[in-house]
Design a protein around this motif. Structure first.
Motif, mmCIF file in Angstrom:
data_model
loop_
_atom_site.group_PDB
_atom_site.id
_atom_site.type_symbol
_atom_site.label_atom_id
_atom_site.label_comp_id
_atom_site.label_asym_id
_atom_site.label_seq_id
_atom_site.Cartn_x
_atom_site.Cartn_y
_atom_site.Cartn_z
ATOM 1 N N GLU A 139 -14.498 -3.154 29.776
ATOM 2 C CA GLU A 139 -13.123 -2.105 30.174
ATOM 3 C C GLU A 139 -12.995 -2.449 31.620
ATOM 4 O O GLU A 139 -11.699 -1.950 32.092
ATOM 5 N N GLN A 140 -13.748 -2.942 32.446
ATOM 6 C CA GLN A 140 -13.303 -3.158 33.961
ATOM 7 C C GLN A 140 -12.755 -4.488 34.307
ATOM 8 O O GLN A 140 -12.474 -4.661 35.368
ATOM 9 N N LEU A 141 -12.926 -5.267 33.217
ATOM 10 C CA LEU A 141 -12.498 -6.706 33.591
ATOM 11 C C LEU A 141 -10.965 -6.876 32.867
ATOM 12 O O LEU A 141 -10.718 -6.278 32.141
ATOM 13 N N VAL A 142 -10.353 -7.890 33.537
ATOM 14 C CA VAL A 142 -9.165 -8.172 33.083
ATOM 15 C C VAL A 142 -9.034 -9.913 33.322
ATOM 16 O O VAL A 142 -9.797 -10.459 34.040
ATOM 17 N N HIS B 60 -11.463 -12.434 24.570
ATOM 18 C CA HIS B 60 -10.097 -12.978 24.384
ATOM 19 C C HIS B 60 -9.279 -12.096 25.208
ATOM 20 O O HIS B 60 -9.313 -10.833 25.207
ATOM 21 N N CYS B 61 -8.236 -12.590 25.878
ATOM 22 C CA CYS B 61 -7.177 -11.716 26.425
ATOM 23 C C CYS B 61 -6.278 -11.335 25.504
ATOM 24 O O CYS B 61 -5.796 -12.172 24.617
ATOM 25 N N PHE C 97 -3.767 -10.938 34.033
ATOM 26 C CA PHE C 97 -4.331 -9.591 34.245
ATOM 27 C C PHE C 97 -4.142 -8.597 33.159
ATOM 28 O O PHE C 97 -4.293 -7.485 33.093
ATOM 29 N N GLY C 98 -4.241 -9.350 31.806
ATOM 30 C CA GLY C 98 -4.123 -8.488 30.560
ATOM 31 C C GLY C 98 -5.435 -7.986 30.156
ATOM 32 O O GLY C 98 -6.795 -8.269 30.870
ATOM 33 N N ALA C 99 -5.777 -6.884 29.289
ATOM 34 C CA ALA C 99 -6.859 -6.496 29.028
ATOM 35 C C ALA C 99 -7.723 -7.538 28.252
ATOM 36 O O ALA C 99 -6.968 -8.335 27.426
ATOM 37 N N LEU C 100 -9.063 -7.498 28.072
ATOM 38 C CA LEU C 100 -9.869 -8.191 27.732
ATOM 39 C C LEU C 100 -10.644 -7.380 26.261
ATOM 40 O O LEU C 100 -11.107 -6.466 26.330
#
Length: 84
Positions: A25-28, A46-47, A33-36
């Motif tokens: 949840e803390q990574l992009v 995956h983005c 800069f999309g959610a992973l």
């Protein structure tokens, strides 16, 4: 009666690859800069925006754009994938 508070460590959910959901949840994505999102089928993160897939090695995400792969998508959607 009060509900006991769960500690940060107790609330972590680990998957079969040793990677926890709170960290995810803390990574992009380093490109757009999309959610992973974790995909256990191919052991990649995956983005959700550009659709790049980053490998998990020993439970550690390798978020290096040069190591990412693009998901194969239908031609009609190809313009929306692996952009940026």
């Amino acid at each position: 009666m009060p509900v006991p508070h769960r500690s940060h460590e107790q609330s972590r959910e680990f998957n079969g690859h040793g990677f926890d959901s709170l960290t995810l949840e803390q990574l992009v994505c380093p490109v757009c800069f999309g959610a992973l999102r974790l995909d256990l089928r191919d052991s990649r993160i995956h983005c959700v925006d550009c659709k790049r897939g980053y490998p998990l090695i020993d439970g550690i995400p390798v978020l290096i754009p040069e190591r990412a792969v693009c998901r194969e998508m239908p031609d009609s959607d190809r313009d929306n994938y692996c952009r940026a």
